[in-house]
Design a protein around this motif. Structure first.
Motif, PDB file in Angstrom:
ATOM      1  N   VAL A 214      -3.510  -0.279  -8.204  1.00 45.01           N
ATOM      2  CA  VAL A 214      -4.950  -0.421  -8.012  1.00 45.01           C
ATOM      3  C   VAL A 214      -5.430   0.732  -7.128  1.00 45.01           C
ATOM      4  CG1 VAL A 214      -6.810  -1.948  -7.262  1.00 45.01           C
ATOM      5  CG2 VAL A 214      -4.617  -2.926  -7.984  1.00 45.01           C
ATOM      6  N   TYR A 215      -6.480   1.422  -7.535  1.00 49.22           N
ATOM      7  CA  TYR A 215      -7.113   2.461  -6.716  1.00 49.22           C
ATOM      8  C   TYR A 215      -8.494   1.981  -6.283  1.00 49.22           C
ATOM      9  CZ  TYR A 215      -3.667   5.757  -8.670  1.00 49.22           C
ATOM     10  OH  TYR A 215      -2.512   6.406  -9.046  1.00 49.22           O
ATOM     11  N   PHE A 216      -8.875   2.281  -5.042  1.00 47.65           N
ATOM     12  CA  PHE A 216     -10.196   1.874  -4.568  1.00 47.65           C
ATOM     13  C   PHE A 216     -10.576   2.716  -3.350  1.00 47.65           C
ATOM     14  CE2 PHE A 216      -6.895  -0.772  -2.831  1.00 47.65           C
ATOM     15  CZ  PHE A 216      -7.169  -0.864  -1.475  1.00 47.65           C
TER      16      PHE A 216
ATOM     17  N   LEU B 185       0.834  -1.202   0.000  1.00 47.62           N
ATOM     18  CA  LEU B 185       0.000   0.000   0.000  1.00 47.62           C
ATOM     19  C   LEU B 185       0.868   1.250   0.000  1.00 47.62           C
ATOM     20  CD1 LEU B 185      -2.721  -0.891   2.646  1.00 47.62           C
ATOM     21  CD2 LEU B 185      -3.213  -0.148   0.304  1.00 47.62           C
ATOM     22  N   PHE B 186       0.393   2.310  -0.652  1.00 46.03           N
ATOM     23  CA  PHE B 186       0.989   3.623  -0.462  1.00 46.03           C
ATOM     24  C   PHE B 186       0.679   4.070   0.966  1.00 46.03           C
ATOM     25  CE2 PHE B 186       1.280   3.339  -4.951  1.00 46.03           C
ATOM     26  CZ  PHE B 186       2.210   4.281  -5.372  1.00 46.03           C
TER      27      PHE B 186
ATOM     28  N   LYS C  52      -5.693  11.281  -3.826  1.00 48.50           N
ATOM     29  CA  LYS C  52      -6.964  11.830  -4.313  1.00 48.50           C
ATOM     30  C   LYS C  52      -8.149  11.122  -3.659  1.00 48.50           C
ATOM     31  CE  LYS C  52      -5.042  13.411  -8.710  1.00 48.50           C
ATOM     32  NZ  LYS C  52      -5.101  13.343 -10.188  1.00 48.50           N
ATOM     33  N   GLY C  53      -8.004  10.851  -2.363  1.00 48.41           N
ATOM     34  CA  GLY C  53      -9.096  10.276  -1.581  1.00 48.41           C
ATOM     35  C   GLY C  53      -9.239   8.776  -1.675  1.00 48.41           C
ATOM     36  N   LYS C  54      -8.357   8.106  -2.416  1.00 44.59           N
ATOM     37  CA  LYS C  54      -8.468   6.664  -2.598  1.00 44.59           C
ATOM     38  C   LYS C  54      -7.238   5.935  -2.058  1.00 44.59           C
ATOM     39  CE  LYS C  54     -11.368   6.789  -6.784  1.00 44.59           C
ATOM     40  NZ  LYS C  54     -12.473   5.940  -6.280  1.00 44.59           N
ATOM     41  N   PHE C  55      -7.457   4.705  -1.576  1.00 45.30           N
ATOM     42  CA  PHE C  55      -6.335   3.830  -1.303  1.00 45.30           C
ATOM     43  C   PHE C  55      -5.629   3.526  -2.623  1.00 45.30           C
ATOM     44  CE2 PHE C  55      -9.123   2.710   2.305  1.00 45.30           C
ATOM     45  CZ  PHE C  55      -8.210   2.772   3.358  1.00 45.30           C
ATOM     46  N   ALA C  56      -4.314   3.389  -2.557  1.00 45.31           N
ATOM     47  CA  ALA C  56      -3.529   2.995  -3.732  1.00 45.31           C
ATOM     48  C   ALA C  56      -2.657   1.808  -3.343  1.00 45.31           C
ATOM     49  CB  ALA C  56      -2.671   4.148  -4.224  1.00 45.31           C
TER      50      ALA C  56
END
Length: 347
Positions: free
Chosen positions: A197-199, A175-176, A181-185
């Motif tokens: 993956v962004y979510f 994980l980052f 921008k408000g999302k997990f990366a």
């Protein structure tokens, strides 16, 4: 190239049953000058759990548990928990790791509020078969590196049992350390490349999400093999490091040699707002395998960078060597960023 200081082994196997065959590939969480190590502990028979150690100095262990911090509980990890990586986002620690059930290697998640008690959240990467994977990526067949199909053919043959129970193999994930921008990366290693993956929420990572993801796999790739030192494949190493220049990614590249596959520690710089955009990458490795373990009677042909810390201007990179030990090397942060800036000008 920038000078890299090899600082040797900091953790070795012990007589404790859970780690009598190897300690390697640690995830590191840094709290000031205190470093928390969550590492892969291997007992004889090649069963892995998660061990814990702590330092107040980047090179000296001051505290260590004599039993696993996190043990095997579920069928999806019954043959091992491998290569943990740890970040803290808001007030929650997220530990990703590779769960091995004897046939499949998939990405799993455990969470904690205190780095003592962890709650397992289960598998977060796709449970899709290689046949399903093949069908999904067919839409971008002509654009993908042919090695995606080479590794598809290789891994689908691994293991025994019903093909319907053999799932796409995940080699590493990280994980980052903050949302983008408000999302997990999340970075993945599906050979031969590194994908992103962004979510919004981990509950979103369902079958429909992954089917749509792989139908557009070409748009998810961050890095692919490039140059002789990573000609075979690249893989996720440390948790990305946020710097003034962008996200510093310490990863590994694999090179086939007459004596087998050798792994090298590499570095790249990703755009701070769009990490899928690679700003630069070093042509030469930061560090390559060599006979660096004479004091242990070992010859190393693989180095897997998995954890880091930053003290003043020094980046300490922790890595597994010879499938047995945890070692550390250091490099000057400003010097490394300068090299990456220069590499960007040359591309």
């Amino acid at each position: 190239m920038i000078a890299v200081e090899k600082l040797g082994i900091i953790l070795s196997p012990t007589n404790n049953e859970f780690e009598n065959n190897g300690v390697l590939n640690p995830g590191v969480y840094q709290d000031g000058n205190t470093l928390h190590f969550l590492y892969r502990a291997i007992q004889k028979g090649n069963l892995s759990t998660i061990g814990y150690a702590k330092t107040t100095d980047p090179l000296k262990i001051v505290e260590k548990l004599n039993q696993p911090l996190i043990s095997i509980e579920f069928d999806y990890e019954k043959e091992g928990m491998e290569d943990p990586k740890i970040v803290k986002i808001d007030d929650t620690f997220y530990m990703t790791y590779i769960a091995y059930d004897g046939m499949n290697k998939m990405g799993a998640l455990a969470t904690s509020k205190d780095l003592i008690t962890f709650e397992k959240q289960g598998i977060i990467t796709p449970r899709i078969t290689y046949h399903e994977y093949d069908c999904l990526i067919n839409s971008c067949y002509n654009d993908l590196n042919p090695k995606y199909y080479l590794f598809y053919q290789l891994f689908k043959e691994i293991g025994l049992g019903n093909d319907s129970l053999r799932f796409l193999r995940i080699r590493a994930l990280a994980l980052f350390p903050r949302k983008i921008k408000g999302k997990f990366a999340l970075l993945l290693s599906i050979y031969p490349g590194i994908q992103i993956v962004y979510f919004d929420d981990f509950k979103d990572l369902n079958l429909t999400f992954w089917e749509e993801y792989f139908e557009n796999l070409i748009d998810q790739i961050v890095l692919g093999p490039k140059g002789i030192y990573e000609v075979n494949y690249v893989g996720v190493g440390c948790v990305p490091i946020e710097t003034k220049e962008g996200w510093l990614l310490i990863y590994y590249g694999a090179q086939e040699t007459p004596t087998g596959i050798w792994h090298h520690i590499k570095a790249a710089l990703l755009d701070i707002d769009n990490p899928k955009r690679v700003l630069s990458r070093l042509k030469m490795p930061l560090f390559s395998p060599q006979k660096l373990l004479q004091q242990k009677g070992q010859i190393c042909d693989m180095v897997f960078p998995t954890g880091h810390s930053i003290i003043d201007n020094d980046i300490y990179i922790y890595y597994g060597v010879a499938n047995k030990f945890i070692a550390v090397t250091s490099v000057k942060l400003n010097g490394l960023l300068l090299e990456l800036r220069q590499a960007r000008k040359e591309t």
